[in-house]
Design an enzyme around this catalytic site. Structure first.
Site, PDB file in Angstrom:
ATOM      1  N   GLY A  52       2.065  -2.651   5.708  1.00 25.63           N
ATOM      2  CA  GLY A  52       2.359  -2.331   4.316  1.00 25.63           C
ATOM      3  C   GLY A  52       1.521  -3.181   3.381  1.00 25.63           C
ATOM      4  N   GLY A  53       2.117  -4.232   2.839  1.00 22.43           N
ATOM      5  CA  GLY A  53       1.461  -5.067   1.827  1.00 22.43           C
ATOM      6  C   GLY A  53       0.041  -5.474   2.167  1.00 22.43           C
ATOM      7  N   GLY A  82       8.070  -6.630   4.066  1.00 17.89           N
ATOM      8  CA  GLY A  82       7.783  -7.095   2.707  1.00 17.89           C
ATOM      9  C   GLY A  82       8.326  -8.483   2.409  1.00 17.89           C
ATOM     10  N   GLU A 140      12.765   1.868   3.873  1.00 18.71           N
ATOM     11  CA  GLU A 140      12.945   2.029   2.425  1.00 18.71           C
ATOM     12  C   GLU A 140      13.558   3.381   2.106  1.00 18.71           C
ATOM     13  OE1 GLU A 140       8.937   0.993   1.357  1.00 18.71           O
ATOM     14  OE2 GLU A 140       9.367  -1.086   1.909  1.00 18.71           O
ATOM     15  N   ASN A 160       0.174   1.749   5.408  1.00 16.50           N
ATOM     16  CA  ASN A 160       1.183   2.415   4.587  1.00 16.50           C
ATOM     17  C   ASN A 160       1.065   1.865   3.174  1.00 16.50           C
ATOM     18  OD1 ASN A 160       3.456   3.447   3.387  1.00 16.50           O
ATOM     19  ND2 ASN A 160       4.920   2.249   4.594  1.00 16.50           N
ATOM     20  N   TRP A 161       0.462   2.653   2.304  1.00 12.92           N
ATOM     21  CA  TRP A 161       0.204   2.156   0.948  1.00 12.92           C
ATOM     22  C   TRP A 161       1.408   2.299   0.028  1.00 12.92           C
ATOM     23  CZ3 TRP A 161      -5.442   4.421   0.219  1.00 12.92           C
ATOM     24  CH2 TRP A 161      -6.324   3.583   0.920  1.00 12.92           C
ATOM     25  N   LYS A 162       2.482   2.874   0.522  1.00  9.14           N
ATOM     26  CA  LYS A 162       3.710   3.017  -0.289  1.00  9.14           C
ATOM     27  C   LYS A 162       3.363   3.594  -1.666  1.00  9.14           C
ATOM     28  CE  LYS A 162       5.735  -0.575   2.490  1.00  9.14           C
ATOM     29  NZ  LYS A 162       6.710  -1.648   2.644  1.00  9.14           N
ATOM     30  N   SER A 184       5.512  -7.373   7.765  1.00  5.79           N
ATOM     31  CA  SER A 184       4.706  -8.560   7.430  1.00  5.79           C
ATOM     32  C   SER A 184       3.560  -8.816   8.402  1.00  5.79           C
ATOM     33  CB  SER A 184       5.599  -9.796   7.291  1.00  5.79           C
ATOM     34  OG  SER A 184       6.522  -9.607   6.245  1.00  5.79           O
ATOM     35  N   HIS A 220      11.338   5.696   7.286  1.00  2.00           N
ATOM     36  CA  HIS A 220      10.991   4.320   6.914  1.00  2.00           C
ATOM     37  C   HIS A 220      12.255   3.649   6.360  1.00  2.00           C
ATOM     38  CE1 HIS A 220       9.318   0.952   4.719  1.00  2.00           C
ATOM     39  NE2 HIS A 220       8.270   1.059   5.506  1.00  2.00           N
ATOM     40  N   GLU A 261      10.289  -1.606  13.210  1.00  2.00           N
ATOM     41  CA  GLU A 261      10.141  -2.391  11.980  1.00  2.00           C
ATOM     42  C   GLU A 261      11.466  -3.073  11.651  1.00  2.00           C
ATOM     43  OE1 GLU A 261       6.727  -0.945   9.396  1.00  2.00           O
ATOM     44  OE2 GLU A 261       8.401   0.325   8.891  1.00  2.00           O
TER      45      GLU A 261
HETATM   46  P1  PGA Z   1       4.966  -4.894   5.113  1.00  2.00           P
HETATM   47  O1  PGA Z   1       5.549  -3.404   5.229  1.00  2.00           O
HETATM   48  O2  PGA Z   1       3.749  -4.948   5.990  1.00  2.00           O
HETATM   49  O3  PGA Z   1       4.648  -5.062   3.648  1.00  2.00           O
HETATM   50  O4  PGA Z   1       6.038  -5.812   5.582  1.00  2.00           O
HETATM   51  C1  PGA Z   1       5.572  -2.739   6.447  1.00  2.00           C
HETATM   52  C2  PGA Z   1       6.138  -1.360   6.246  1.00  2.00           C
HETATM   53  O5  PGA Z   1       6.953  -1.194   5.319  1.00  2.00           O
HETATM   54  O6  PGA Z   1       5.800  -0.420   6.973  1.00  2.00           O
END
Ligand code: PGA
Length: 261
Positions: A240-241, A179, A103, A11-13, A219, A101, A173
């Site tokens: 994500g990150g 994050g 966010e 997930n590159w956001k 994470s 998600h 999640e």
């Molecule tokens: P993260 O994000 O790996 O940066 O914690 C995961 C996600 O938001 O799907």
């Protein structure tokens, strides 16, 4: 895990221009070989602006990754400035869409009802939703984790057929792990995934529950993926990150294989 092939999704956001996205996929495809992608399904979820470029690259170079979008509007079309419809994604040969998600829930006001409309619309259009669920730190500390997950599953997945549930990807999640660099421990993930699987069995039947992928997010990194996917009900990860760095993401994919566990 029974015979569910692990899914590792990047997930590159809101990171990477379309040019950077192309470069990253090219680099990843040099690193990953066929044996890796046979054992693990790799899904790239870039920003909307990079979907077309990444799709063209995957197709022209026969790179066997899934392609996902990070969000969509539930309607087919309409006067919704700034939104993207399921049909538009399908026309781009997008296969997956992330729905709900955390966010989007916390920053853009999405509720379990919104999530439900989107999940239903995704299936109707032929997309596979990756539906995100998970508790906040407050909720965990108040011992409400299972109640929160139950509500998110019940309302968010209401009306889906057993067949659709078998195809669905659910991403557990925990919000406090996203994050933050603080991942759930393998034991915490195992407990939550076990609970989710049990609810799926209860509400949608054994077959759907066995087929549904329940992946972990929050994470995930090269050094913790192995212990997470070792848990019987963890069928992969939404990253994500750590997915922004191609080398690191490659390591996550190779360490997610059952043989590597
Ligand atoms: P993260 O994000 O790996 O940066 O914690 C995961 C996600 O938001 O799907």
């Amino acid at each position: 895990m029974t015979d569910r092939r692990p899914i590792i999704a990047a997930n590159w956001k809101m990171y990477k221009t379309h040019l950077e996205a192309i470069q990253a996929v090219q680099k990843l495809s040099y690193l990953l070989d066929t044996a890796d992608t046979e054992k693990t399904e790799v899904v790239i979820v870039p920003p909307f602006t990079a979907l077309r470029s990444v799709q063209t690259l995957l197709e022209s170079d026969k790179i066997p990754y899934g392609l996902g979008a990070q969000n969509m509007h539930p309607d087919e079309q309409g006067a919704f400035t700034g939104e993207v419809s399921p049909l538009m994604l399908v026309a781009l040969k997008v296969g997956y869409v992330i729905v709900g998600h955390s966010e989007r829930r916390t920053l853009f006001g999405e509720t379990d009802t919104t999530v439900n409309r989107k999940a239903v619309a995704a299936f109707a259009a032929g997309l596979t939703p990756i539906v995100c669920i998970g508790e906040t730190l407050d909720q965990r500390e108040r011992n409400e984790t299972f109640d929160v997950l139950d509500r998110q599953i019940k309302v968010g997945l209401d009306g889906l057929t057993r067949e659709q549930m078998g195809l669905l990807v659910l991403a557990y999640e925990p919000v406090w792990a996203i994050g933050t660099g603080r991942n759930a421990t393998p034991a915490q993930a195992a407990e939550a995934h076990g609970h989710i699987r049990q609810r799926l069995r209860q509400w949608f039947g054994a077959e759907a529950a066995d087929q549904c992928h329940v992946i972990y997010g929050g994470s995930v990194k090269p050094d913790n993926i192995r212990d997470l996917v070792k848990q019987p009900d963890v069928d992969g990860a939404l990253v994500g990150g750590a997915s922004l760095d191609v080398r690191g993401f490659f390591e996550i994919v190779t360490r997610s294989r059952p043989a590597a566990v």
